[in-house]
Design an enzyme around this catalytic site. Structure first.
Site, mmCIF file in Angstrom:
data_model
loop_
_atom_site.group_PDB
_atom_site.id
_atom_site.type_symbol
_atom_site.label_atom_id
_atom_site.label_comp_id
_atom_site.label_asym_id
_atom_site.label_seq_id
_atom_site.Cartn_x
_atom_site.Cartn_y
_atom_site.Cartn_z
ATOM 1 N N GLY A 165 0.842 -1.207 0.000
ATOM 2 C CA GLY A 165 0.000 0.000 0.000
ATOM 3 C C GLY A 165 0.871 1.248 0.000
ATOM 4 C CG HIS A 166 3.185 2.253 3.445
ATOM 5 N ND1 HIS A 166 3.175 1.145 4.249
ATOM 6 C CD2 HIS A 166 2.559 3.236 4.129
ATOM 7 C CE1 HIS A 166 2.574 1.444 5.387
ATOM 8 N NE2 HIS A 166 2.181 2.698 5.341
#
Ligand code: PAF
Length: 281
Positions: free
Chosen positions: A36-37
């Site tokens: 996600g990051h």
């Protein structure tokens, strides 16, 4: 890639790279970086010339019985991920660097923080807006990238930026999901095998809600009841909230006539998970 632990060093490094029409992009994180990051960093790379990732497990945004002490802090892995993904500067301050004295100045966004996660985490959002204000003041980015998974956080931060005339733009990036639909989160690490099997029910309930809205169902109480029955197929999930709200004000909606945020939070024995989707009727 540079790593700075001190505010002064981060300021001078950003200043040295700001020149001309260069765009500074910030990805604020609490570390334990995952795909996600990485998707936020990739979005930042497309839209910025100099990318800063902040890694700071902000103590003030954890409630007294929350997981601050256990929150994962794999800094070496995080730095490797940043390096591999073309980050220019990592800002990884200590708590003493960010809060040298007792913090007595808070940035509070009203109303938007009363509902959803704000109800069970009453001090959380003012700590998030305060630390983000500090990061924005230190780094002075042109763009800052946040995930849609924390929908209320993004809405609150956008409101703060608008209300305080901050000169940066907040970019919202789509939620990244595991193949079975579970939204990627640093807290997924806490789930045991049984909990991990049950966790995709959050997304399943959201997809059911989407299908009902798309097929013309308007009454939110009916939709929420169907979501609840999906979540109740596992004893491990205790709903904290299931809500259908206005995408801008986060106010409760009874009958759907336009875009809505459908948001869910559940408590499991090991952690609390949140997820959401935006659906247009
Ligand atoms: O979403 C997070 O990881 C945190 O709330 C943030 C925005 C980095 C502030 O500590």
């Amino acid at each position: 890639m540079k790593v700075a632990n001190k505010i002064q060093n981060v300021r001078s490094s950003v200043k040295a790279n700001r020149g001309g029409s260069k765009t500074i992009g910030l990805v604020p994180t609490m570390g334990a970086l995952h795909i996600g990051h990485i998707s936020l960093i990739q979005a930042a790379r497309k839209q910025s010339d100099f990318i800063v990732v902040s890694i700071f497990v902000n103590p003030t945004q954890f409630g007294p019985n929350e997981d601050f002490d256990n929150y994962p802090r794999p800094i070496d892995d995080d730095l490797k991920i940043c390096e591999q993904n073309g980050v220019d500067l990592v800002f990884a301050p200590t708590a003493a660097e960010m809060y040298p004295d007792e913090n007595i100045t808070w940035v509070t966004v009203e109303k938007l923080t009363d509902s959803l996660c704000g109800r069970s985490r009453p001090t959380h959002f003012q700590a998030v807006t305060t630390v983000c204000s500090k990061l924005f003041n230190i780094i002075q980015p042109d763009l800052a990238f946040f995930g849609q998974k924390d929908a209320q956080q993004v809405i609150v931060i956008k409101q703060m930026v608008a209300d305080l005339n901050m000169s940066l733009k907040i970019i919202t990036c789509p939620t990244v999901r595991e193949p079975d639909g579970l939204a990627v989160s640093s807290r997924n690490k806490y789930l045991n095998d049984e909990e991990r099997k049950a966790a995709p029910l959050l997304y399943k309930s959201l997809l059911k809600a989407e299908q009902l809205v798309k097929s013309g169902r308007k009454n939110t109480a009916d939709i929420i009841a169907q979501m609840k029955s999906i979540l109740s197929t596992s004893d491990l999930l205790q709903p904290d909230y299931i809500e259908i709200v206005d995408t801008r004000t986060l106010g409760h909606i009874e009958s759907i006539n336009g875009p809505v945020l459908i948001a869910v939070a559940v408590k499991l024995p090991s952690t609390r998970l949140i997820d959401n989707i935006i659906v247009d009727a």
